[in-house]
Design an enzyme around this catalytic site. Structure first.
Site, PDB file in Angstrom:
ATOM      1  N   SER A   1       1.084  -1.329   0.001  1.00  0.00           N
ATOM      2  CA  SER A   1      -0.129   0.003  -0.115  1.00  0.00           C
ATOM      3  C   SER A   1       0.961   1.117  -0.116  1.00  0.00           C
ATOM      4  CB  SER A   1      -0.859  -0.031   1.156  1.00  0.00           C
ATOM      5  OG  SER A   1      -1.764   1.411   1.237  1.00  0.00           O
TER       6      SER A   1
ATOM      7  N   HIS B   1       2.600  12.048  -1.415  1.00  0.00           N
ATOM      8  CA  HIS B   1       2.134  13.485  -1.388  1.00  0.00           C
ATOM      9  C   HIS B   1       3.081  14.508  -2.035  1.00  0.00           C
ATOM     10  CE1 HIS B   1      -1.561  12.640   0.996  1.00  0.00           C
ATOM     11  NE2 HIS B   1      -0.703  11.714   1.662  1.00  0.00           N
TER      12      HIS B   1
ATOM     13  N   HIS C   1      -2.365   7.254  -4.879  1.00  0.00           N
ATOM     14  CA  HIS C   1      -2.545   6.071  -3.911  1.00  0.00           C
ATOM     15  C   HIS C   1      -2.604   4.874  -4.848  1.00  0.00           C
ATOM     16  CE1 HIS C   1      -5.772   2.945  -2.552  1.00  0.00           C
ATOM     17  NE2 HIS C   1      -4.870   3.038  -1.583  1.00  0.00           N
TER      18      HIS C   1
ATOM     19  N   ASN D   1      -2.866   0.220  -3.979  1.00  0.00           N
ATOM     20  CA  ASN D   1      -2.868  -0.658  -3.069  1.00  0.00           C
ATOM     21  C   ASN D   1      -3.239  -2.145  -3.784  1.00  0.00           C
ATOM     22  OD1 ASN D   1      -4.822  -2.751  -1.305  1.00  0.00           O
ATOM     23  ND2 ASN D   1      -3.456  -1.879   0.136  1.00  0.00           N
TER      24      ASN D   1
ATOM     25  N   ARG E   1      -3.356  -6.533  -2.945  1.00  0.00           N
ATOM     26  CA  ARG E   1      -3.257  -7.459  -1.832  1.00  0.00           C
ATOM     27  C   ARG E   1      -3.911  -8.694  -2.238  1.00  0.00           C
ATOM     28  NH1 ARG E   1      -6.980  -3.311  -1.725  1.00  0.00           N
ATOM     29  NH2 ARG E   1      -9.295  -3.962  -1.699  1.00  0.00           N
TER      30      ARG E   1
ATOM     31  N   HIS F   1      -5.432   7.322 -16.917  1.00  0.00           N
ATOM     32  CA  HIS F   1      -6.290   6.272 -17.453  1.00  0.00           C
ATOM     33  C   HIS F   1      -5.983   5.460 -18.578  1.00  0.00           C
ATOM     34  CE1 HIS F   1      -9.753   6.988 -14.566  1.00  0.00           C
ATOM     35  NE2 HIS F   1      -9.420   8.264 -14.727  1.00  0.00           N
TER      36      HIS F   1
ATOM     37  N   HIS G   1     -20.763  12.192   2.275  1.00  0.00           N
ATOM     38  CA  HIS G   1     -21.201  13.380   3.066  1.00  0.00           C
ATOM     39  C   HIS G   1     -20.716  14.745   2.406  1.00  0.00           C
ATOM     40  CE1 HIS G   1     -16.733  12.765   4.136  1.00  0.00           C
ATOM     41  NE2 HIS G   1     -16.818  13.927   4.372  1.00  0.00           N
TER      42      HIS G   1
ATOM     43  N   GLY H   1      -3.457  -3.926  13.740  1.00  0.00           N
ATOM     44  CA  GLY H   1      -2.406  -3.780  13.022  1.00  0.00           C
ATOM     45  C   GLY H   1      -1.647  -2.695  13.363  1.00  0.00           C
ATOM     46  N   ARG H   2      -0.367  -2.393  12.907  1.00  0.00           N
ATOM     47  CA  ARG H   2       0.394  -1.430  13.418  1.00  0.00           C
ATOM     48  C   ARG H   2      -0.042   0.102  12.879  1.00  0.00           C
ATOM     49  NH1 ARG H   2       5.275   1.328  11.922  1.00  0.00           N
ATOM     50  NH2 ARG H   2       6.591   1.505  13.536  1.00  0.00           N
TER      51      ARG H   2
END
Length: 320
Positions: free
Chosen positions: A108, A112, A122, A124, A126, A161, A191, A275-276
């Protein structure tokens, strides 16, 4: 292909130990390759390596670069954890797996940049394996990547893309549209009634292909991340910017924090699996600001971003 397929209890090809080892080896090599590429581009700061062990089982390596020439913060984490019972976020859509032991491994990262003209990104990817004493293991892959610009450039979004689409094409013409749409739905702040950025790819519960094909797809996504992102950063990181643009970047980073803490499944899984915490929250930006009921001025550069925060076909778009 069914939309967002879920792991079924029907027979699967069972991944052998060598297959799982191959996935782990690929993920570890990918982490090193990505860190090397970002260090080379930054040219000033280096990643700090933080190895850790999880008391309940497993561990990982978190790599963090801070205060660089190009990157304000870049975090690239590998983890492989296991335990006697899947956390609630992993069984919400599949209650039949409650109480199963599990393995989870992945890479992951969140990047920035300093320059507000360069987007945050970003990725990730898995592998999960649910294990019960009286059943065959049930496995599934997941992951993807998304782009979060502050001052959007159409050519950057198209490149992002198009690279994602090219990675998906060997697996079927329907794969990119499906996982692009899933990304738009997933990285959505309900929201705020806006997407987190301009999307990319997102897939979860991937086990409708054989294990080897699913792993091939995971590698295609992982291998396409740097070609999708690095040219954008290289194009933008030396462009001059103003304090107003920097302030807007910090304000919009607040949306990133809101999503990660309220909705992100990876964050919730990590916290609920004990997790950490430092590694889980390394995705958060080092500097961020909020403003009460702030709105951009009409026709301003900042207002351009808000035209991008709803799903669209970026490869067909002729303007922001």
């Amino acid at each position: 292909m069914n939309n967002t397929p879920t792991p079924s209890s029907s027979p699967q090809d069972t991944p052998g130990e060598n297959d799982i080892a191959a996935v782990k080896r690929y993920l570890q090599n990918l982490q090193r390759h990505i860190c090397d590429a970002f260090e080379q581009l930054d040219g000033q700061a280096s990643f700090q390596r933080d190895s850790w062990q999880r008391e309940q089982g497993g561990g990982g390596v978190t790599m963090v670069l801070r205060n660089g020439r190009v990157f304000e913060q870049a975090g690239v984490a590998f983890s492989h954890i296991h335990g006697p019972e899947l956390p609630k976020p992993a069984t919400a859509a599949r209650p039949e797996l409650a109480g199963c032991g599990f393995q989870a491994m992945g890479v992951s990262l969140v990047i920035h940049p300093n320059n507000p003209l360069a987007p945050t990104s970003h990725m990730n990817i898995r592998l999960f394996i649910a294990e019960a004493a009286d059943k065959k293991p049930i496995w599934w892959f997941g992951g993807g990547y998304d782009l979060t610009p502050y001052y959007p450039f159409l050519e950057d979004i198209r490149h992002w893309h198009q690279t994602a689409k090219s990675a998906c094409e060997p697996f079927g013409a329907e794969v990119y549209p499906e996982y692009k749409s899933y990304c738009d739905r997933y990285f959505y702040l309900r929201h705020r009634d806006e997407t987190r950025g301009v999307g990319g790819l997102f897939f979860d519960d991937l086990n409708h292909w054989p294990f080897a094909t699913s792993f091939d797809f995971l590698q295609a996504v992982g291998d396409s991340y740097l070609p999708a992102y690095l040219p954008i950063v290289e194009q933008r990181e030396q462009q001059p910017y103003t304090q107003q643009q920097r302030d807007f970047q910090l304000y919009r980073r607040g949306r990133y924090v809101e999503f990660n803490l309220l909705y992100d499944r990876g964050t919730l899984f990590g916290l609920q699996s004990d997790g950490r915490t430092e590694s889980i929250l390394m995705s958060l930006p080092p500097l961020v600001s909020w403003r009460y009921n702030w709105q951009p001025e009409a026709d301003s550069q900042e207002a351009q971003l808000y035209k991008c925060l709803s799903p669209r076909d970026w490869l067909a778009a002729e303007s922001i």
